[in-house]
Structure formats: C-alpha cells, structure tokens
Design a protein around this motif. Sequence first.
Motif, PDB file in Angstrom:
ATOM      1  N   LYS A 128      71.586  51.234 -75.959  1.00 22.46           N
ATOM      2  CA  LYS A 128      70.352  50.472 -76.157  1.00 22.46           C
ATOM      3  C   LYS A 128      69.432  51.126 -77.173  1.00 22.46           C
ATOM      4  O   LYS A 128      68.606  50.471 -77.809  1.00 22.46           O
ATOM      5  CB  LYS A 128      69.636  50.269 -74.819  1.00 22.46           C
ATOM      6  CG  LYS A 128      69.162  51.516 -74.134  1.00 22.46           C
ATOM      7  CD  LYS A 128      68.736  51.241 -72.700  1.00 22.46           C
ATOM      8  CE  LYS A 128      69.903  51.339 -71.746  1.00 22.46           C
ATOM      9  NZ  LYS A 128      69.602  50.974 -70.377  1.00 22.46           N
ATOM     10  N   ASP A 153      74.495  46.409 -71.186  1.00 18.75           N
ATOM     11  CA  ASP A 153      73.465  46.774 -70.212  1.00 18.75           C
ATOM     12  C   ASP A 153      73.466  45.682 -69.141  1.00 18.75           C
ATOM     13  O   ASP A 153      73.442  44.485 -69.469  1.00 18.75           O
ATOM     14  CB  ASP A 153      72.106  46.827 -70.938  1.00 18.75           C
ATOM     15  CG  ASP A 153      71.230  47.917 -70.378  1.00 18.75           C
ATOM     16  OD1 ASP A 153      71.509  48.381 -69.253  1.00 18.75           O
ATOM     17  OD2 ASP A 153      70.261  48.313 -71.066  1.00 18.75           O
ATOM     18  N   SER A 154      73.493  46.065 -67.859  1.00 17.88           N
ATOM     19  CA  SER A 154      73.752  45.076 -66.805  1.00 17.88           C
ATOM     20  C   SER A 154      72.723  43.941 -66.819  1.00 17.88           C
ATOM     21  O   SER A 154      73.070  42.777 -66.608  1.00 17.88           O
ATOM     22  CB  SER A 154      73.778  45.751 -65.439  1.00 17.88           C
ATOM     23  OG  SER A 154      72.553  46.396 -65.202  1.00 17.88           O
ATOM     24  N   GLU A 155      71.461  44.274 -67.100  1.00 17.01           N
ATOM     25  CA  GLU A 155      70.404  43.254 -67.102  1.00 17.01           C
ATOM     26  C   GLU A 155      70.616  42.249 -68.230  1.00 17.01           C
ATOM     27  O   GLU A 155      70.495  41.043 -68.048  1.00 17.01           O
ATOM     28  CB  GLU A 155      69.022  43.907 -67.263  1.00 17.01           C
ATOM     29  CG  GLU A 155      68.602  44.830 -66.128  1.00 17.01           C
ATOM     30  CD  GLU A 155      69.281  46.198 -66.167  1.00 17.01           C
ATOM     31  OE1 GLU A 155      70.050  46.455 -67.136  1.00 17.01           O
ATOM     32  OE2 GLU A 155      69.074  46.998 -65.252  1.00 17.01           O
ATOM     33  N   ASN A 225      63.704  53.734 -68.911  1.00 13.96           N
ATOM     34  CA  ASN A 225      64.894  52.901 -69.104  1.00 13.96           C
ATOM     35  C   ASN A 225      64.495  51.426 -69.136  1.00 13.96           C
ATOM     36  O   ASN A 225      64.965  50.668 -69.982  1.00 13.96           O
ATOM     37  CB  ASN A 225      65.917  53.177 -68.001  1.00 13.96           C
ATOM     38  CG  ASN A 225      67.188  52.382 -68.216  1.00 13.96           C
ATOM     39  OD1 ASN A 225      67.741  52.370 -69.315  1.00 13.96           O
ATOM     40  ND2 ASN A 225      67.644  51.688 -67.190  1.00 13.96           N
ATOM     41  N   LYS A 226      63.614  51.020 -68.212  1.00  9.99           N
ATOM     42  CA  LYS A 226      63.201  49.614 -68.192  1.00  9.99           C
ATOM     43  C   LYS A 226      62.387  49.298 -69.439  1.00  9.99           C
ATOM     44  O   LYS A 226      62.494  48.211 -69.999  1.00  9.99           O
ATOM     45  CB  LYS A 226      62.408  49.311 -66.916  1.00  9.99           C
ATOM     46  CG  LYS A 226      62.571  47.922 -66.382  1.00  9.99           C
ATOM     47  CD  LYS A 226      64.011  47.409 -66.328  1.00  9.99           C
ATOM     48  CE  LYS A 226      64.989  48.292 -65.593  1.00  9.99           C
ATOM     49  NZ  LYS A 226      66.376  47.766 -65.605  1.00  9.99           N
ATOM     50  N   GLU A 229      64.659  48.752 -72.137  1.00 11.42           N
ATOM     51  CA  GLU A 229      65.339  47.461 -71.926  1.00 11.42           C
ATOM     52  C   GLU A 229      64.454  46.269 -72.267  1.00 11.42           C
ATOM     53  O   GLU A 229      64.956  45.212 -72.661  1.00 11.42           O
ATOM     54  CB  GLU A 229      65.823  47.370 -70.477  1.00 11.42           C
ATOM     55  CG  GLU A 229      66.984  48.311 -70.218  1.00 11.42           C
ATOM     56  CD  GLU A 229      67.566  48.224 -68.824  1.00 11.42           C
ATOM     57  OE1 GLU A 229      68.496  49.001 -68.540  1.00 11.42           O
ATOM     58  OE2 GLU A 229      67.104  47.409 -68.011  1.00 11.42           O
TER      59      GLU A 229
HETATM   60 MG    MG Z   1      70.259  48.533 -67.452  1.00 12.40          MG
END
Ligand code: MG
Length: 396
Positions: A128, A153-155, A225-226, A229
């Motif tokens: 990311k 990235d899972s999201e 991290n968020k 993201e």
């Molecule tokens: Mg993630």
Amino acid sequence: MSKLQTITILGATGTIGMNTLDVVARHPDRFRIFALTANGRIDALYELCHRYEPTYAVVLDADGAERLRNKLKAAGLGTEVLCGIEGLEQVAAHPEVDTVMAAIVGAAGLKPAMAAAKAGKRILLANKETLVMAGSLFMQAVKTGGATLLPIDSEHNAIFQVMPTKVTDTLAESGIRRILLTASGGPFRNMDRALLEAVTSEQALNHPNWVMGPKITIDSATMMNKGLEVIEAHWLFNATADQIEVVVHPQSVIHSMVEYIDGSVLAQLGNPDMRTPIAYALGFPERLESGVGALDLFKIGRLDFQQPDMERFPCLRLAYEVLRLEGTAATVLNAANEVAVEAFLSKKIGFMDIPALIEATLEQATISEVTSLGQLIDVDAEARETARTWMLEKVC
Ligand code: MG
Ligand code: NDP
C-alpha cells in the motif's frame, strides 16, 4: 483463464508472499512461478527456490545474492540470481511475466511496482505504501502502461468485490455514496491514552486477528495502517476523504462495505485470512479454492462496530489531513512513519512518539505539487532526515 499464468512474487519470504505461494501451490495447473525475491532472509528464499524452481531469484544486496547463488549451485538448481533494485525491476517487467504480486514492505516496493505498471502487467498490489507515496504517478503508470490493478489489502479487495464491475469516473456516477472501511482497532483499541504511552513493541506486535509482518502490525496498533488504507482507497476507487468512513469492527469479519445512494450497503465477509483476497485476485474474474475454511457465523455470534478515536490514535487523523492537503504530503507522512516504526521496534522511541514524530516532520516539510518520481524520492529522503533529526534531539 485457461493459459498458465506466469508469476513474479516481490517479497516472497514475507507474510503475503508465503500466503500467495500457499494458494499458488493448490493450483499447479494454473500458475508457474517465474521469480521470487527477498531482502535478508536468504535461507528462506533458498528453500522456496528448492520447492518452486523459479527462473530467477532476486536479493537486494550483492553479498546475499552471492550466498544464494553458491547455495543453489551446490544443490544443482538452475535458478539465476539477480540483485539490487534493477534486479527487482527486471523480474517485475520481464516479458515472460503475466502477473506480479507486489508484496515488498514499505517504500522499497515502489520502483518494482512502477516497473510492473509501466510494463502493463496484471498487478496484485499488497504494498500500500506505493499508493501512499506516489499514488498519482502510480495510477498514471497503470493507465498508460495498460496494466490491470487488483487490490490485495483485505479491505480494498472487499470493496472491489462489492463494487459494480465497471467503475466509472466518480463514485457518484456508480451510485455510491460512501466507502465504509473497517478496522480491527488493533491490540490497544480500548486502552486509555495514558497507558498507551507505555506500551512495548512486544505488546504492539501481538495483533488480535491477523498474522502479518512487523511493520504493518505496528501500523495496525497505531491505526496508521487504517490511515494508509484511507489514502489507498482514495487512489484505487477515486474517492474523496469525505467519502471514506472508518468503522472500527473488532471481529474483522466484515472486510469493508460500500454504501449506495438507494440505501443498500454491500459487504464482503470472511475469516481473517489473507489467502481469500489473494485467491480472489489470482483467479479474477474466476473464483479459486484458497484453503480458507467456511465462516462460522454461529461461533462468531455477534458483530460490533465503534467510531474510531482520533485523539488516542492521532495517526488516523494525520492520514486524513495529508489526504486533504494533497501534493507531496502523503509521501512525507509515509517516510516519517517508516522511520518512526523502525525506531519504535528498536526501542529508541515510545509508542506515542510515533504520531508525534510524524506530525513534527509534516510541520517542517514544504508540501508541493507532485511532478516526478525523482521529486518524490527526494521528498522521501528529506522527510526521513527530518524525522531522524527530531529523534536525535528527543533522545539526547
Ligand atoms: Mg488491510
Ligand atoms: P513482511 O515483513 O512479512 O515481508 C516483507 C517482504 O519484503 C519480505 O519478503 C522481505 O524480505 C521483503 N523486503 C523487506 N524490505 C525490503 C527491501 N528494502 N527491498 C526488497 N525487499 C524487501 O511484510 P508483509 O508480507 O506483512 O507485508 C508486505 C506488504 O503487504 C506491506 O506493504 C503491507 O502493508 C502489505 N499488506 C500486508 C498484509 C498482511 O496481512 N501481512 C495485509 C495487507 C497489506 P526478507 O524476508 O528477506 O526480509
């Protein structure tokens, strides 16, 4: 897709790299490993070469490459060993490669990901930091190079799964009101600010839901991290800061949601296991068996949601701020964060010094319009220098 896909895995020895190999190994009829890369874990890379017999292996430094070369030669394996950034770029852009898994951690992943984009590859993007550091240039390279970008990235993978197949220019044109980006909240989700000051790297490395490399695990604990993201979602889905809402969801079962203008909210659910998004991207548009077990909703029982607390987790606030500032601000944030995480892991600074250091670096930086990759690399280096100076002053 019937043809055998040829794959380069950048960062093969890491958590994402190993999960990718786990999925790939389940489908030997569909995938062939072309190249595997690592930084310092030579023995681990050697084991992978033994198992997958790639055409190339790449190690960052020349000594490590020589060590791997000797080991492979002694074992009678024909894998050719390259080194340096040039080696990484070469295996990312090689004409024989169809798919590149970009799973190097940090800013080091930018150049090889760019090389894959320019060469028009199918890019499975885990790194990311590439989008945070150089989102506009990377997305431009994807477009002009004719590359296909699939988020790992899972999201973002979840959002991609519940978005219309044809995403038009803006979210509004696709009938989308908002993106709801879920966050586990990390190991310190409910901890008092005063106690956060004293948390150790061992505590921060103990993530409740996900098994990940050390850098992203610390980023999850600070909620940077968020933040990264949010910026990642901005570039991938052409969403403004106001269209991205972070929702703390401790169970990490809903991996993100998309809210449409008619009031529908579509979500992707699953066990917190990166093999699901990896398999989705590897097989896209088909579905592949990933090794992930069925979701047991009865065992999970309930799903909770909370608002994020930007006072206790200032990194998230800083990420929103740099997204609104635009230009080189996110490059500065990313560089300062990498310095801060490294310093925290080596116990040079405390947990709450991480946001303080990033904020101080941002305050000292001159934010300008993005013009070239060379400019961003200079901005990154300068921000790292500012961050290190701040640290020296703080420690002394
Ligand atoms: Mg993630
Ligand atoms: P790891 O630390 O587990 O692995 C990182 C990989 O990159 C390793 O192969 C490492 O090699 C290599 N590497 C490290 N530094 C360099 C460098 N300077 N040059 C070249 N290669 C380097 O990280 P993760 O797998 O956890 O994360 C990888 C990326 O994916 C990150 O950007 C992260 O944010 C993202 N991501 C990860 C998720 C996860 O669940 N892990 C989820 C979503 C995104 P070596 O092993 O030799 O050190």
